[in-house]
Design a protein around this motif. Structure first.
Motif, PDB file in Angstrom:
ATOM      1  N   SER A   5       0.839  -1.192   0.000  1.00  0.00           N
ATOM      2  CA  SER A   5       0.000   0.000   0.000  1.00  0.00           C
ATOM      3  C   SER A   5       0.881   1.253   0.000  1.00  0.00           C
ATOM      4  CB  SER A   5      -0.892  -0.004   1.237  1.00  0.00           C
ATOM      5  OG  SER A   5      -1.604   1.192   1.316  1.00  0.00           O
ATOM      6  N   PRO A   6       0.517   2.266  -0.778  1.00  0.00           N
ATOM      7  CA  PRO A   6       1.321   3.487  -0.801  1.00  0.00           C
ATOM      8  C   PRO A   6       1.101   4.355   0.437  1.00  0.00           C
ATOM      9  CG  PRO A   6      -0.553   3.738  -2.234  1.00  0.00           C
ATOM     10  CD  PRO A   6      -0.577   2.318  -1.739  1.00  0.00           C
ATOM     11  N   PHE A   7       0.124   3.998   1.267  1.00  0.00           N
ATOM     12  CA  PHE A   7      -0.206   4.832   2.416  1.00  0.00           C
ATOM     13  C   PHE A   7       0.320   4.238   3.708  1.00  0.00           C
ATOM     14  CE2 PHE A   7      -3.675   5.713  -0.625  1.00  0.00           C
ATOM     15  CZ  PHE A   7      -3.334   7.027  -0.888  1.00  0.00           C
ATOM     16  N   SER A   8       0.650   5.096   4.627  1.00  0.00           N
ATOM     17  CA  SER A   8       1.186   4.660   5.910  1.00  0.00           C
ATOM     18  C   SER A   8       0.057   4.143   6.807  1.00  0.00           C
ATOM     19  CB  SER A   8       1.896   5.817   6.597  1.00  0.00           C
ATOM     20  OG  SER A   8       0.943   6.790   6.985  1.00  0.00           O
ATOM     21  N   THR A   9       0.456   3.507   7.880  1.00  0.00           N
ATOM     22  CA  THR A   9      -0.507   3.031   8.863  1.00  0.00           C
ATOM     23  C   THR A   9      -1.237   4.214   9.495  1.00  0.00           C
ATOM     24  OG1 THR A   9       0.922   1.150   9.315  1.00  0.00           O
ATOM     25  CG2 THR A   9      -0.749   1.643  10.953  1.00  0.00           C
ATOM     26  N   ALA A  10      -0.532   5.299   9.718  1.00  0.00           N
ATOM     27  CA  ALA A  10      -1.155   6.494  10.303  1.00  0.00           C
ATOM     28  C   ALA A  10      -2.264   7.028   9.382  1.00  0.00           C
ATOM     29  CB  ALA A  10      -0.114   7.576  10.547  1.00  0.00           C
ATOM     30  N   HIS A  11      -2.005   7.003   8.085  1.00  0.00           N
ATOM     31  CA  HIS A  11      -3.014   7.467   7.125  1.00  0.00           C
ATOM     32  C   HIS A  11      -4.252   6.572   7.187  1.00  0.00           C
ATOM     33  CE1 HIS A  11      -4.794   8.915   3.376  1.00  0.00           C
ATOM     34  NE2 HIS A  11      -4.966   7.641   3.075  1.00  0.00           N
ATOM     35  N   ARG A  12      -4.039   5.266   7.174  1.00  0.00           N
ATOM     36  CA  ARG A  12      -5.174   4.332   7.231  1.00  0.00           C
ATOM     37  C   ARG A  12      -5.952   4.498   8.536  1.00  0.00           C
ATOM     38  NH1 ARG A  12      -1.409   1.065   4.723  1.00  0.00           N
ATOM     39  NH2 ARG A  12      -0.835   0.018   6.665  1.00  0.00           N
ATOM     40  N   GLU A  48     -15.702   5.351  -0.559  1.00  0.00           N
ATOM     41  CA  GLU A  48     -15.251   4.499  -1.680  1.00  0.00           C
ATOM     42  C   GLU A  48     -14.962   5.331  -2.928  1.00  0.00           C
ATOM     43  OE1 GLU A  48     -14.470   1.284  -1.892  1.00  0.00           O
ATOM     44  OE2 GLU A  48     -14.887   0.959   0.228  1.00  0.00           O
ATOM     45  N   ARG A  49     -15.736   6.400  -3.138  1.00  0.00           N
ATOM     46  CA  ARG A  49     -15.529   7.252  -4.309  1.00  0.00           C
ATOM     47  C   ARG A  49     -14.134   7.879  -4.281  1.00  0.00           C
ATOM     48  NH1 ARG A  49     -20.282   9.098  -5.045  1.00  0.00           N
ATOM     49  NH2 ARG A  49     -20.364  10.358  -3.169  1.00  0.00           N
ATOM     50  N   ASN A  50     -13.614   8.149  -3.088  1.00  0.00           N
ATOM     51  CA  ASN A  50     -12.297   8.772  -2.955  1.00  0.00           C
ATOM     52  C   ASN A  50     -11.189   7.765  -2.652  1.00  0.00           C
ATOM     53  OD1 ASN A  50     -13.282  11.437  -3.335  1.00  0.00           O
ATOM     54  ND2 ASN A  50     -14.079  11.387  -1.259  1.00  0.00           N
ATOM     55  N   ARG A  51     -11.480   6.502  -2.780  1.00  0.00           N
ATOM     56  CA  ARG A  51     -10.527   5.451  -2.429  1.00  0.00           C
ATOM     57  C   ARG A  51      -9.259   5.475  -3.277  1.00  0.00           C
ATOM     58  NH1 ARG A  51     -12.078   0.292  -0.141  1.00  0.00           N
ATOM     59  NH2 ARG A  51     -10.156  -0.857   0.138  1.00  0.00           N
ATOM     60  N   ASN A  52      -9.378   5.803  -4.534  1.00  0.00           N
ATOM     61  CA  ASN A  52      -8.240   5.736  -5.450  1.00  0.00           C
ATOM     62  C   ASN A  52      -7.531   7.078  -5.641  1.00  0.00           C
ATOM     63  OD1 ASN A  52      -8.538   2.971  -5.923  1.00  0.00           O
ATOM     64  ND2 ASN A  52     -10.192   3.387  -7.380  1.00  0.00           N
ATOM     65  N   VAL A  53      -7.781   8.017  -4.765  1.00  0.00           N
ATOM     66  CA  VAL A  53      -7.079   9.300  -4.834  1.00  0.00           C
ATOM     67  C   VAL A  53      -5.721   9.109  -4.166  1.00  0.00           C
ATOM     68  CG1 VAL A  53      -7.100  11.709  -4.098  1.00  0.00           C
ATOM     69  CG2 VAL A  53      -9.229  10.598  -4.782  1.00  0.00           C
ATOM     70  N   HIS A  54      -4.643   9.414  -4.900  1.00  0.00           N
ATOM     71  CA  HIS A  54      -3.291   9.216  -4.369  1.00  0.00           C
ATOM     72  C   HIS A  54      -2.491  10.514  -4.271  1.00  0.00           C
ATOM     73  CE1 HIS A  54      -3.778   4.910  -4.452  1.00  0.00           C
ATOM     74  NE2 HIS A  54      -4.185   4.969  -5.712  1.00  0.00           N
ATOM     75  N   ARG A  57      -1.948  16.414  -2.079  1.00  0.00           N
ATOM     76  CA  ARG A  57      -2.650  17.700  -1.985  1.00  0.00           C
ATOM     77  C   ARG A  57      -4.157  17.519  -2.124  1.00  0.00           C
ATOM     78  NH1 ARG A  57       1.892  20.303  -5.374  1.00  0.00           N
ATOM     79  NH2 ARG A  57       3.245  21.067  -3.706  1.00  0.00           N
ATOM     80  N   GLU A  58      -4.547  16.671  -3.050  1.00  0.00           N
ATOM     81  CA  GLU A  58      -5.975  16.405  -3.240  1.00  0.00           C
ATOM     82  C   GLU A  58      -6.551  15.695  -2.013  1.00  0.00           C
ATOM     83  OE1 GLU A  58      -8.954  14.383  -6.544  1.00  0.00           O
ATOM     84  OE2 GLU A  58      -6.798  14.465  -6.926  1.00  0.00           O
ATOM     85  N   LEU A  59      -5.775  14.766  -1.432  1.00  0.00           N
ATOM     86  CA  LEU A  59      -6.217  14.084  -0.216  1.00  0.00           C
ATOM     87  C   LEU A  59      -6.381  15.075   0.935  1.00  0.00           C
ATOM     88  CD1 LEU A  59      -4.142  10.788  -0.206  1.00  0.00           C
ATOM     89  CD2 LEU A  59      -6.619  11.009  -0.285  1.00  0.00           C
ATOM     90  N   ALA A  60      -5.436  15.978   1.087  1.00  0.00           N
ATOM     91  CA  ALA A  60      -5.526  16.982   2.152  1.00  0.00           C
ATOM     92  C   ALA A  60      -6.784  17.834   1.982  1.00  0.00           C
ATOM     93  CB  ALA A  60      -4.281  17.854   2.161  1.00  0.00           C
ATOM     94  N   GLU A  61      -7.083  18.185   0.742  1.00  0.00           N
ATOM     95  CA  GLU A  61      -8.284  18.981   0.460  1.00  0.00           C
ATOM     96  C   GLU A  61      -9.543  18.185   0.802  1.00  0.00           C
ATOM     97  OE1 GLU A  61     -10.430  20.651  -3.509  1.00  0.00           O
ATOM     98  OE2 GLU A  61      -8.248  20.954  -3.368  1.00  0.00           O
ATOM     99  N   ILE A  62      -9.568  16.913   0.431  1.00  0.00           N
ATOM    100  CA  ILE A  62     -10.718  16.049   0.734  1.00  0.00           C
ATOM    101  C   ILE A  62     -10.888  15.917   2.246  1.00  0.00           C
ATOM    102  CG2 ILE A  62     -11.546  13.663   0.607  1.00  0.00           C
ATOM    103  CD1 ILE A  62     -10.287  13.557  -2.223  1.00  0.00           C
TER     104      ILE A  62
END
Length: 116
Positions: A5-12, A48-54, A57-62
């Motif tokens: 996974s490209p995301f850290s445990t903290a992110h999850r 789920e709609r935002n699941r594939n956002v990587h 900056r876009e994640l921070a905005e979401i």
């Protein structure tokens, strides 16, 4: 073999916490489980709609938008289990204190001496 996974445990953990906070807040507003379930499915669809956002900056905005929406819709009097801290039964039937509540011996001595 699954790709890492490209995301850290903290992110999850943050995403799971945000999801749970959304669900619990909706449960504070909608007491009926069948009605709440429909709202829970809508919340899940939004996540789920935002699941594939990587893009970070876009994640921070979401996340900022989601936190703002949650803060705006936060229930003013959330449900607390009755025996949890701040619940309706929290410390309701405490045992009486162990020691004299009123020092009756001193009062009786003063009364016997005529000090009223």
């Amino acid at each position: 073999m699954a790709s890492p996974s490209p995301f850290s445990t903290a992110h999850r953990n943050y995403v799971k916490s945000l999801y749970r906070r959304y669900l619990n807040n909706e449960l504070n507003w909608i007491v009926s489980r069948p009605l709440w379930r429909a709202k829970a499915l809508a919340i899940r669809a939004e996540f789920e709609r935002n699941r594939n956002v990587h893009d970070p900056r876009e994640l921070a905005e979401i996340f900022n938008k989601a936190e703002a929406q949650l803060a705006e819709r936060l229930h003013p009097d959330p449900y607390r289990p009755s025996e949890a801290p701040d619940g309706t039964k929290w410390e309701r039937n405490l045992p009486p204190p162990l020691g004299p509540i009123f020092d009756h011996e001193t009062f009786n001595e003063d009364h016997a001496r005529g000090h009223h």
